[in-house]
Design a protein around this motif. Structure first.
Motif, PDB file in Angstrom:
ATOM      1  N   GLU A  26      -3.924   3.763   1.793  1.00  0.00           N
ATOM      2  CA  GLU A  26      -2.795   4.633   1.439  1.00  0.00           C
ATOM      3  C   GLU A  26      -2.408   5.556   2.595  1.00  0.00           C
ATOM      4  O   GLU A  26      -1.273   6.025   2.651  1.00  0.00           O
ATOM      5  N   ASP A  27      -3.335   5.815   3.513  1.00  0.00           N
ATOM      6  CA  ASP A  27      -3.002   6.667   4.648  1.00  0.00           C
ATOM      7  C   ASP A  27      -2.267   5.889   5.736  1.00  0.00           C
ATOM      8  O   ASP A  27      -1.307   6.396   6.327  1.00  0.00           O
TER       9      ASP A  27
ATOM     10  N   TYR B  96       0.811  -1.224   0.000  1.00  0.00           N
ATOM     11  CA  TYR B  96       0.000   0.000   0.000  1.00  0.00           C
ATOM     12  C   TYR B  96       0.848   1.279   0.000  1.00  0.00           C
ATOM     13  O   TYR B  96       0.333   2.354  -0.308  1.00  0.00           O
ATOM     14  N   ASN B  97       2.118   1.136   0.421  1.00  0.00           N
ATOM     15  CA  ASN B  97       3.003   2.304   0.530  1.00  0.00           C
ATOM     16  C   ASN B  97       2.312   3.442   1.295  1.00  0.00           C
ATOM     17  O   ASN B  97       2.175   4.566   0.790  1.00  0.00           O
ATOM     18  N   PRO B  98       1.868   3.181   2.511  1.00  0.00           N
ATOM     19  CA  PRO B  98       1.073   4.166   3.256  1.00  0.00           C
ATOM     20  C   PRO B  98       1.935   5.297   3.828  1.00  0.00           C
ATOM     21  O   PRO B  98       3.160   5.185   3.918  1.00  0.00           O
ATOM     22  N   LYS B  99       1.263   6.356   4.255  1.00  0.00           N
ATOM     23  CA  LYS B  99       1.959   7.457   4.910  1.00  0.00           C
ATOM     24  C   LYS B  99       2.475   7.029   6.288  1.00  0.00           C
ATOM     25  O   LYS B  99       3.475   7.563   6.781  1.00  0.00           O
TER      26      LYS B  99
ATOM     27  N   LYS C 270      -1.200   1.291  -8.506  1.00  0.00           N
ATOM     28  CA  LYS C 270      -2.018   0.911  -7.365  1.00  0.00           C
ATOM     29  C   LYS C 270      -2.351  -0.581  -7.438  1.00  0.00           C
ATOM     30  O   LYS C 270      -3.492  -0.971  -7.696  1.00  0.00           O
TER      31      LYS C 270
END
Length: 371
Positions: A281-282, A54-57, A335
């Motif tokens: 993503e968050d 997801y490569n989240p924040k 994505k």
């Protein structure tokens, strides 16, 4: 979720505590009689893989509160206080010395990990037996003034526990009937709590599968785990800042994963907890609930408003999602996670669950709720 790190003097507790919590060993030196508290991040490769997908924040792991307890005092009163302090804990990590080092004394004169395991088991069992005797005496006095059936039932249950403990078994191994353990929960028995035995081996005798099996034969019953590690080696690995060099160093030793990571998962399991995940993503995050919890319990873990307005839980299985992502063609858009979720929905692997659904370890859950 509170874990107590216990054990005899000079067994490596400070080093293990430092590895688990990141608290520097120098901070602990000269403070052997104090209690120290730190947070343990529960290592979970599933979170690592979800975060990569997801490569989240932000990525958030499950955490455990860990207390480094001093060695058991010899004097009766301080020893009683030490045992009472342990009653506030949810589970234990017993660090046992399994390394030879003539420069480090052993309080019992020789290194014998199985002897030390049995001695600690006996210590905790005697504490529980003493508590039962005290409670029975109190009930007997109260019943003389006013008979209560509820107290009579409690006394009968306590009388059944006594011979079980006297045989050397923990209350984790007792065949509890429905509601019995809950009825006595306020007594905070020590041997009913989960325990992880960490065998601290030396560089020359790690790994030591025979010792692990021998320890497991002593530590039977649910919520009981045995883990081996070389705290000295793990401390050396932790000093390597470069991740690639750290991995290379471990590989040269034939180690695929730091033993301290294995230990954190065992601690989590001993507490009787599982993890479910939320992903986007968050944030990718591990949430903690007890084994057997429902989807509403999961919603409450995130926020009480979600539980109150619960409509349904949309559930993906971790393995299904990772498998779907891996099976996508190379030309898939950036994505990948979105395409993988769509694939699960199309194949009927995005499950809609109601309030009574029992959450499974590793479920990825999205709560639908009314505002």
């Amino acid at each position: 979720m509170k874990i107590a790190l216990i054990g005899l003097p000079q067994v490596g507790k400070k080093t293990v505590f430092s590895l688990l919590t990141g608290v520097g060993v120098d901070h602990l030196l000269g403070r052997a009689t104090e209690y120290h508290v730190g947070a343990v991040k529960v290592a979970d490769q599933r979170i690592d893989k979800l975060s990569a997908l997801y490569n989240p924040k932000k990525t958030k792991y499950a955490e455990i509160e860990c207390t480094l307890a001093p060695a058991p005092p010899h004097e009766p009163k301080p020893r009683e206080q030490w045992l009472n302090k342990l009653k506030d804990m949810d589970a234990f990590c017993h660090v046992v010395r399994a390394f030879e080092d003539p420069a480090v004394f052993h309080v019992n004169g020789s290194v014998d990990p199985l002897r030390d395991i049995e001695a600690m088991n006996l210590e905790l069992a005697i504490s529980d037996l003493s508590l039962i005797e005290t409670r029975l005496n109190r009930i007997a006095q109260d019943q003389k003034r006013k008979f209560e059936q509820e107290r009579a039932d409690e006394a009968a249950l306590l009388e059944k526990l006594k011979p079980h403990l006297e045989t050397g078994k923990s209350l984790r191994e007792y065949a509890w009937h429905e509601g019995e353990e809950k009825r006595l929960r306020s007594l905070q028995f020590l041997t009913v709590k989960g325990i992880v035995t960490a065998l601290n081996c030396g560089e020359s005798n790690f790994p030591n599968p025979k010792l692990v099996e021998a320890a497991k034969a002593i530590l039977t019953g649910p919520r009981s785990e045995v883990c081996e590690l070389s705290a000295k080696t793990e401390a050396e690995v932790a000093q390597i800042e470069n991740a690639a060099e750290r991995t290379e160093f471990l590989a040269a030793l034939g180690i695929t994963e730091p033993a301290i990571d294995v230990l954190t998962r065992f601690l989590y399991k001993a507490l009787g907890y599982i993890s479910f995940f939320t992903s986007g993503e968050d944030e990718v995050r591990a949430w903690t609930i007890r084994h057997g919890a429902t989807s509403v319990d999961a919603a409450h873990a995130i926020h009480s408003d979600l539980a109150r307005g619960f409509i349904r839980a949309e559930v993906m299985k971790y393995g299904d999602l990772i498998g779907a992502a891996a099976g996508l063609p190379v030309e898939t858009s950036a994505k990948v996670w979105h395409a993988a979720e769509v694939k699960l929905k199309e194949t009927g692997k995005l499950y809609v669950k109601g309030k009574e659904y029992i959450v499974e370890d590793g479920d990825i859950i999205n709560i639908r709720h009314s505002s």
